[in-house]
Design a protein around this motif. Sequence first.
Motif, short mmCIF file in Angstrom:
data_model
loop_
_atom_site.label_atom_id
_atom_site.label_comp_id
_atom_site.label_asym_id
_atom_site.label_seq_id
_atom_site.Cartn_x
_atom_site.Cartn_y
_atom_site.Cartn_z
N CYS A 106 -8.39 -7.64 5.77
CA CYS A 106 -9.06 -8.37 4.68
C CYS A 106 -8.40 -8.17 3.32
CB CYS A 106 -10.53 -7.99 4.60
SG CYS A 106 -10.83 -6.26 4.13
N ASP A 107 -7.32 -7.39 3.26
CA ASP A 107 -6.58 -7.13 2.02
C ASP A 107 -7.37 -6.37 0.97
OD1 ASP A 107 -4.26 -8.33 2.98
OD2 ASP A 107 -4.85 -10.30 2.27
N CYS A 108 -8.51 -5.78 1.36
CA CYS A 108 -9.26 -4.93 0.43
C CYS A 108 -8.36 -3.76 0.04
CB CYS A 108 -10.54 -4.41 1.08
SG CYS A 108 -11.52 -3.36 0.01
N LYS A 109 -8.30 -3.46 -1.24
CA LYS A 109 -7.44 -2.39 -1.74
C LYS A 109 -8.29 -1.15 -2.02
CE LYS A 109 -3.81 -1.70 -5.16
NZ LYS A 109 -3.08 -2.34 -6.26
N PHE A 110 -7.92 -0.04 -1.42
CA PHE A 110 -8.60 1.24 -1.63
C PHE A 110 -7.72 2.09 -2.54
CE2 PHE A 110 -10.20 -0.39 2.35
CZ PHE A 110 -11.56 -0.15 2.26
N VAL A 111 -8.26 2.46 -3.70
CA VAL A 111 -7.52 3.25 -4.69
C VAL A 111 -8.21 4.61 -4.83
CG1 VAL A 111 -6.74 3.37 -7.09
CG2 VAL A 111 -6.87 1.15 -5.93
N HIS A 112 -7.45 5.68 -4.66
CA HIS A 112 -8.03 7.01 -4.85
C HIS A 112 -8.32 7.21 -6.33
CE1 HIS A 112 -8.40 11.38 -5.02
NE2 HIS A 112 -8.81 11.26 -3.76
N LYS A 113 -9.44 7.85 -6.63
CA LYS A 113 -9.90 8.01 -8.02
C LYS A 113 -8.87 8.71 -8.91
CE LYS A 113 -12.38 12.30 -7.19
NZ LYS A 113 -13.67 12.98 -7.27
N ASP A 114 -8.02 9.57 -8.34
CA ASP A 114 -7.00 10.25 -9.13
C ASP A 114 -5.87 9.32 -9.56
OD1 ASP A 114 -8.45 12.58 -8.86
OD2 ASP A 114 -7.18 13.41 -7.29
N HIS A 115 -5.77 8.14 -8.94
CA HIS A 115 -4.71 7.19 -9.23
C HIS A 115 -5.25 5.91 -9.87
CE1 HIS A 115 -1.53 9.35 -7.03
NE2 HIS A 115 -2.54 9.78 -6.29
N GLU A 116 -6.52 5.90 -10.21
CA GLU A 116 -7.13 4.73 -10.83
C GLU A 116 -6.41 4.41 -12.16
OE1 GLU A 116 -11.59 3.17 -12.11
OE2 GLU A 116 -11.27 5.26 -11.60
N GLY A 117 -6.06 3.15 -12.35
CA GLY A 117 -5.35 2.75 -13.54
C GLY A 117 -3.84 2.73 -13.34
#
Length: 64
Positions: free
Chosen positions: A46-57
């Motif tokens: 589904c192309d949902c992107k999971f970003v770890h909170k330490d790499h947000e931004g």
Amino acid sequence: MSQTAPETKIVDSYKVSCDGGEGALGHPRVYLQIPNEHGWVECPYCDCKFVHKDHEGKAGEQAA
């Protein structure tokens, strides 16, 4: 016909699972590992992107 952009989820684990979130209309559950060097991973269904909170931004800049 326009399509909506894939969803981005901020998570606090480097191991995530995705089933499309649509119940019976979703997709098979997959388990994904977020690489430490990138900080994000995309679901192959589904192309949902999971970003770890330490790499947000930072994850958006690396995806391009």
